[in-house]
Design an enzyme around this catalytic site. Structure first.
Site, PDB file in Angstrom:
ATOM      1  CG  ASP A  82      -2.153   0.802   1.026  1.00 17.59           C
ATOM      2  OD1 ASP A  82      -2.251   1.477  -0.013  1.00 17.59           O
ATOM      3  OD2 ASP A  82      -3.019   0.797   1.912  1.00 17.59           O
ATOM      4  CB  CYS A 285      -8.909 -21.982  21.191  1.00 21.45           C
ATOM      5  SG  CYS A 285      -9.126 -20.321  20.525  1.00 21.45           S
TER       6      CYS A 285
END
Ligand SMILES: [Zn+2]
Length: 519
Positions: A82, A285
């Site tokens: 970008d 997790c």
């Protein structure tokens, strides 16, 4: 292109640092402060990353030009850069010219550079938005001059110096005529890769319907070119954008959300503090309880949450691509739409997009599933009804027999049809089905008439909500004339009888399906 479904396609983008499969999520990494290493991103299967060339130029300057961006960020795969547009959106301006930025992006070896643009953002008055579009176009003209000056092969008219893929950034946001103007102009200038600028606010506000129309305006202007969607890093946005034909996405959401304790799930984001369980099996997790994550020092927690968020984004990309392979993207996007009413609103917007049906395969290996009135709009059924209206003429004008579709597949070889044919020897036999409209028996083996499973509880909904059924039936009765029409009527069609336009001179016999017995 390997396969397509709706307007989605599985394809491949080739850059000087290798190819990668699309649709693809391109994670944003900060060129200086990397909290998640590019090697971790690569290990998860993210084949391309995006970084900010403007920040790289401010921090590294000549060092970046000498070493190249791949060495600076330590990633050997394709890198998109970008150019400061985001900083323009945040701070109003950057102190660099489009030419300097373009030369810098070429010098650091960006694979997919983005010209310095002027993002429209969202909510600007028309004339201001137009001036931003014009400024972006004028920046792009300066960029094109730099690309041409750097060309090694002077005879090559492709918009590239050394094989890099320049991004045509389309501005205009919710002013769709500006979007179309901007996209068509960039197409003429020779871009082969396009990016939809500034939809971040739309996505943050869950304005999925407007986002869908923005993508539609782009796709209608540059139908076959690859499209990037800036700032799309939400698990709910990605399937919708893929279905509408976006090929790549970038976002820093995984780390930004982590900093705000936002835990991604396939149906949206949740606040870590609100969770009792971690509904995910990723390594983070599996290794932690909610309390353990909350009790971590902030820096460790942010890294762990960011990694979890990346696993969710990876899983989302794999799930959406598998749905394209299976021809079940419509079902998948509808499942997602159950996660948020505004996403369901977007489905009601896209159900009228014709370009989606043009790109949906005319034949699929697997049966399509039909649940509720919105499914009458799936592209396979729209294509089918168009075919029936435009290309079908009834072979027999004596009797039209309308018989309820009971889901018997294939119908043409069923005992029910044998019995109907011997009872109504001189009739055109058509099944009626709320999702399809009519299925004449002689085409009851073609796709998708025999490749579908529909719920028998379709009549739990108001029959008038099957608007396409009624349109099809009335048009069919105008296009084909019969001496008599015999309807074996179930509860569904009985309720529609007052609005079915039966021809006045034709004899109509209606028998109740309940208690109707075939010999
Ligand atoms: Zn997880």
């Amino acid at each position: 292109m390997k396969c397509t479904d709706l307007a989605a396609r599985i394809g491949k983008l080739t850059t000087p640092h290798g190819s990668f499969e699309t649709p693809s999520f391109i994670p944003v990494i900060h060129p200086v402060k990397q909290q998640i290493s590019p090697s971790f991103l690569k290990s998860l299967g993210f084949e391309c990353i995006i970084t900010n060339a403007y920040i790289a130029s401010k921090f590294y300057g000549e060092k970046a030009e000498k070493q190249g961006i791949h060495q600076i960020v330590d990633f050997d795969g394709p890198i998109m850069t970008d150019s400061g547009g985001y900083q323009v959106l945040e701070y109003g301006k950057v102190n660099v010219t489009p030419s300097i930025m373009a030369q810098f992006e070429l010098d650091i070896g960006s694979d997919i550079p983005v010209p310095l643009d002027k993002p429209t953002g969202y909510g600007l008055p028309y004339n201001t938005a137009k001036s931003y579009v014009d400024e972006t176009i004028s920046n792009i003209d300066e960029t094109i001059d730099i690309i041409r000056k750097n060309r090694t092969d002077k005879n090559n008219d492709i918009l590239s110096s050394k094989g890099e893929i320049w991004t045509g950034t389309i501005q205009g946001a919710e002013h769709f005529d500006l979007v179309r103007y901007s996209a068509s102009l960039l197409d003429k200038k020779g871009f082969s890769f396009f990016a939809i600028g500034s939809p971040v606010e739309l996505m943050e506000a869950y304005e999925f319907s407007t986002l869908a129309r923005l993508i539609e305006a782009t796709k209608l202007s540059v139908p076959n070119k690859p499209i990037h969607l800036f700032g799309a890093g939400h698990p709910l946005t990605i399937p919708l954008a893929v279905a509408l034909g976006c090929d790549t996405f970038d976002s820093a959401s995984y780390i930004l959300y982590a900093k705000a304790n936002r835990y991604m799930s396939s149906s949206g984001t949740l606040r870590l503090e609100d969770l009792s369980y971690l509904p995910c099996c990723c390594p983070v997790c599996s290794d932690h309880s909610v309390k353990e994550l909350i009790d971590e020092i902030p820096q460790t927690r942010i890294i762990n949450l960011a990694k979890h968020n990346l696993y969710v984004l990876k899983q989302e990309m794999s799930a959406v691509k598998q749905s394209i392979y299976d021809g079940r993207l419509w079902e998948y996007v509808l499942q997602k739409a159950r996660s948020h009413p505004k996403l369901m609103d977007a489905i009601h917007t896209i159900k009228n997009f014709e370009y989606i049906q043009q790109n949906t395969p005319v034949f699929k290996q697997k049966a399509i599933y039909l649940f509720e009135p919105i499914d009458q709009f799936r592209p396979e059924l729209k294509n089918y009804r168009n075919m029936l209206i435009n290309n079908y003429k009834s072979p027999n004008n004596n009797i039209l027999l309308l018989y309820p579709d009971q889901g018997i597949r294939p119908f043409y070889s069923s005992s029910v049809l044998r019995k109907l044919s011997s009872t109504f020897t001189d009739a055109s036999i058509c099944l009626y089905n709320p999702f399809f409209g009519l299925i004449p028996v002689e085409i009851s083996d073609i796709y998708p008439t025999s490749h579908n499973i529909f719920t028998k509880h379709f009549d739990e909904y108001d029959p008038k909500s099957y608007t396409e059924f009624l349109k099809l039936l009335n048009t069919f009765l105008k296009n084909n004339t019969f001496e008599s029409i015999h309807i074996i009527a179930n509860r569904f069609i009985k309720k529609l009888l007052p609005v079915i336009e039966l021809p006045k001179e034709t004899e109509v016999i209606i028998e109740d399906f309940v208690g109707y017995k075939l010999d």
